[in-house]
Design an enzyme around this catalytic site. Structure first.
Site, short mmCIF file in Angstrom:
data_model
loop_
_atom_site.label_atom_id
_atom_site.label_comp_id
_atom_site.label_asym_id
_atom_site.label_seq_id
_atom_site.Cartn_x
_atom_site.Cartn_y
_atom_site.Cartn_z
N LEU A 55 0.87 -1.17 0.00
CA LEU A 55 0.00 0.00 0.00
C LEU A 55 0.91 1.22 0.00
O LEU A 55 1.98 1.20 0.61
CB LEU A 55 -0.88 0.04 1.26
CG LEU A 55 -1.97 -1.03 1.41
CD1 LEU A 55 -2.65 -0.89 2.77
CD2 LEU A 55 -3.01 -0.93 0.31
N ASP A 56 0.48 2.29 -0.68
CA ASP A 56 1.24 3.54 -0.63
C ASP A 56 1.41 3.95 0.83
O ASP A 56 0.55 3.65 1.67
CB ASP A 56 0.49 4.68 -1.34
CG ASP A 56 0.40 4.45 -2.84
OD1 ASP A 56 1.16 3.60 -3.35
OD2 ASP A 56 -0.41 5.14 -3.49
N LYS A 57 2.47 4.68 1.10
CA LYS A 57 2.76 5.10 2.48
C LYS A 57 1.57 5.82 3.13
O LYS A 57 1.25 5.60 4.29
CB LYS A 57 3.99 6.01 2.47
CG LYS A 57 4.53 6.33 3.84
CD LYS A 57 5.83 7.09 3.74
CE LYS A 57 6.31 7.49 5.10
NZ LYS A 57 7.59 8.20 5.04
N GLU A 58 0.90 6.68 2.34
CA GLU A 58 -0.22 7.46 2.91
C GLU A 58 -1.50 6.65 3.06
O GLU A 58 -2.38 7.03 3.81
CB GLU A 58 -0.52 8.66 2.00
CG GLU A 58 0.44 9.81 2.16
CD GLU A 58 -0.04 11.05 1.41
OE1 GLU A 58 -1.26 11.25 1.27
OE2 GLU A 58 0.82 11.82 0.97
N THR A 59 -1.61 5.56 2.32
CA THR A 59 -2.86 4.79 2.32
C THR A 59 -2.95 3.87 3.53
O THR A 59 -1.99 3.19 3.89
CB THR A 59 -2.98 3.96 1.02
OG1 THR A 59 -2.82 4.83 -0.09
CG2 THR A 59 -4.31 3.26 0.91
#
Length: 236
Positions: A55-59
């Site tokens: 998952l993307d860091k922000e997600t």
């Protein structure tokens, strides 16, 4: 970022798999700018963890971790055969009535980690459904069929429905003052966004365990996403 209690992130655990609710801002793999990441935290819990996807860091949201090589291979084959069912929730700009809306547009990513719709890119498909509309925003269910970089974000931008907070792909940062008609900010204070990141959450995942049984896990919204939805309910 304060020390994460990995135990509290676990949504599901069996002999072969862990499914966690990844907090936002925490990298899945080693990040030289961060003191902790998901894989290192998982190693304290089980001897040979492998992340089955990223998952993307922000997600935030559902992330599957295999506890042994056989379990990893089993899920990797399901990802390859597009048999893993993933559902994300996103808050987007505008009032949108999506009903099984399929975006089938190739995506090309550059060496800076930015993706765009391009005929030269790799095939990418996402299905979108409206969950709820508000005054100027929509809560959308996103079902990616493929797993390209920033796929949901770029496909929503393509539909002219950028995700709130996704400045990279045309989304605006959402402030309470833009939702509340009578919003008063104390003098000399700077208004902070309702959510400091891209409004995207990996809500659920379904895959098959080694025993052939389906494993379906849902991840509750983290606090910031919950607050955003509550504010839209109240004011939007």
């Amino acid at each position: 970022m304060k020390k994460v209690d990995f135990q509290k992130l676990i949504l599901f655990e069996s002999e072969d798999y862990l499914v966690i609710n990844k907090p936002p801002y925490l990298s899945s793999l080693d990040d030289r700018h961060e003191a902790q990441n998901i894989l290192d935290l998982a190693r304290m819990h089980t001897t040979d963890p492998q992340l089955c996807h990223r998952l993307d860091k922000e997600t935030s949201g559902c992330l599957v971790i295999a506890k042994n090589p056989a379990a990893y291979r089993h899920v990797a084959m399901q990802f390859e055969g597009r048999k893993v069912e993933k559902v994300y929730h996103a808050v987007v700009e505008g009032i949108k009535e999506f009903k099984e809306e399929l975006v089938d547009r190739n995506l090309l990513s550059n060496n800076k980690g930015i993706a765009k719709v391009s005929k030269e890119g790799k095939p990418a498909q996402t299905i979108f459904n409206t969950l709820k509309t508000y005054y100027k925003h929509t809560l959308v269910e996103c079902k990616p069929i493929t797993g390209r970089l920033h796929q949901i974000r770029v496909h929503l931008a393509y539909l002219k429905s950028p995700i709130c907070g996704d400045t990279l792909y045309g989304g605006n940062i959402l402030y309470l003052s833009s939702l509340k008609r009578r919003f008063n900010l104390k003098k000399e204070t700077e208004e902070l966004p309702i959510m400091q990141r891209v409004s995207l959450h990996a809500y659920s995942i379904m895959f098959e365990g080694l025993d052939g049984q389906a494993i379906k896990v849902e991840a509750p919204y983290p606090k910031d996403f919950q607050v955003l939805v509550q504010q839209l309910e109240k004011n939007g």
